[in-house]
Design a protein around this motif. Structure first.
Motif, PDB file in Angstrom:
ATOM      1  N   MET A 159     -28.575   5.602   4.787  1.00 35.10           N
ATOM      2  CA  MET A 159     -27.693   6.491   3.804  1.00 35.10           C
ATOM      3  C   MET A 159     -26.738   7.490   4.102  1.00 35.10           C
ATOM      4  O   MET A 159     -26.276   8.347   3.714  1.00 35.10           O
ATOM      5  CB  MET A 159     -29.198   7.274   2.689  1.00 35.10           C
ATOM      6  CG  MET A 159     -30.174   7.139   2.144  1.00 35.10           C
ATOM      7  SD  MET A 159     -29.565   6.015   0.598  1.00 35.10           S
ATOM      8  CE  MET A 159     -29.472   6.857  -0.111  1.00 35.10           C
ATOM      9  N   HIS A 160     -26.198   6.236   5.109  1.00 38.38           N
ATOM     10  CA  HIS A 160     -25.558   7.621   6.249  1.00 38.38           C
ATOM     11  C   HIS A 160     -24.042   7.302   6.097  1.00 38.38           C
ATOM     12  O   HIS A 160     -22.684   7.752   5.639  1.00 38.38           O
ATOM     13  CB  HIS A 160     -25.116   7.586   7.620  1.00 38.38           C
ATOM     14  CG  HIS A 160     -26.094   8.338   8.209  1.00 38.38           C
ATOM     15  ND1 HIS A 160     -27.426   9.624   8.361  1.00 38.38           N
ATOM     16  CD2 HIS A 160     -28.389   7.667   8.598  1.00 38.38           C
ATOM     17  CE1 HIS A 160     -28.485   9.817   8.750  1.00 38.38           C
ATOM     18  NE2 HIS A 160     -29.042   8.848   9.383  1.00 38.38           N
ATOM     19  N   THR A 161     -23.826   6.295   5.307  1.00 38.28           N
ATOM     20  CA  THR A 161     -22.159   6.148   4.237  1.00 38.28           C
ATOM     21  C   THR A 161     -22.382   5.753   2.588  1.00 38.28           C
ATOM     22  O   THR A 161     -23.331   5.354   1.868  1.00 38.28           O
ATOM     23  CB  THR A 161     -22.131   4.433   5.297  1.00 38.28           C
ATOM     24  OG1 THR A 161     -23.233   3.709   4.594  1.00 38.28           O
ATOM     25  CG2 THR A 161     -21.890   4.720   6.363  1.00 38.28           C
ATOM     26  N   PRO A 162     -21.143   6.042   2.237  1.00 40.49           N
ATOM     27  CA  PRO A 162     -20.680   6.001   1.094  1.00 40.49           C
ATOM     28  C   PRO A 162     -21.060   4.496   0.651  1.00 40.49           C
ATOM     29  O   PRO A 162     -22.086   4.171  -0.594  1.00 40.49           O
ATOM     30  CB  PRO A 162     -19.011   6.124   0.619  1.00 40.49           C
ATOM     31  CG  PRO A 162     -18.645   6.883   2.001  1.00 40.49           C
ATOM     32  CD  PRO A 162     -19.808   6.538   3.272  1.00 40.49           C
ATOM     33  N   ALA A 163     -21.570   3.765   1.347  1.00 41.92           N
ATOM     34  CA  ALA A 163     -21.443   2.238   1.003  1.00 41.92           C
ATOM     35  C   ALA A 163     -22.887   1.826   0.775  1.00 41.92           C
ATOM     36  O   ALA A 163     -23.139   1.232   0.098  1.00 41.92           O
ATOM     37  CB  ALA A 163     -20.834   1.121   2.244  1.00 41.92           C
ATOM     38  N   VAL A 164     -23.417   2.360   1.579  1.00 40.38           N
ATOM     39  CA  VAL A 164     -25.614   1.974   1.473  1.00 40.38           C
ATOM     40  C   VAL A 164     -25.923   3.087   0.231  1.00 40.38           C
ATOM     41  O   VAL A 164     -26.254   2.356   0.089  1.00 40.38           O
ATOM     42  CB  VAL A 164     -25.744   3.070   3.125  1.00 40.38           C
ATOM     43  CG1 VAL A 164     -26.880   2.232   3.022  1.00 40.38           C
ATOM     44  CG2 VAL A 164     -25.539   1.520   3.853  1.00 40.38           C
TER      45      VAL A 164
END
Length: 111
Positions: free
Chosen positions: A1-6
């Motif tokens: 959940m740390h990246t916008p893609a995830v």
């Protein structure tokens, strides 16, 4: 959940889940959808129980379990057990219904 893609991928997948478009109940009941799968990941069974507020339900289940354990004639085996092993499936189903947990579509659901 740390990246916008995830985050985007998880959000998109969650929209496809059974019950994803369901609105909250005005009476504060919870809906849980569970699917049992085999070792290959194939669905074996799905259930959709509804219950009172999760905190209320937990308290009710603990109270029911304590009452059941204190009932004269109840045989308890020492050690760690899952709920079905501890009390049996039929007894567990009766206890969860007393605590307010019902399968969605069950004709026994109180109105």
């Amino acid at each position: 959940m740390h990246t916008p893609a995830v985050r985007g991928a998880v959000t998109e997948l969650s929209r496809r889940l059974l019950g994803a478009t369901r609105e909250p109940d005005p009476d504060g009941r919870a809906l849980v959808i569970a699917t049992a799968r085999d070792a290959a990941g194939r669905p074996l069974a799905t259930t959709a129980p509804t219950s009172p507020d999760p905190y209320e339900m937990t308290g009710s289940l603990l109270a029911w379990g304590a009452s059941h354990a204190a009932t004269p004639g109840t045989t308890l085996t020492p050690g760690t057990h899952g709920p079905v092993t501890a009390v049996g499936l039929r007894t567990l189903r009766d206890g969860t219904m007393q605590a307010g947990l019902y399968e969605v579509g069950d004709t026994a659901v109180p109105k």
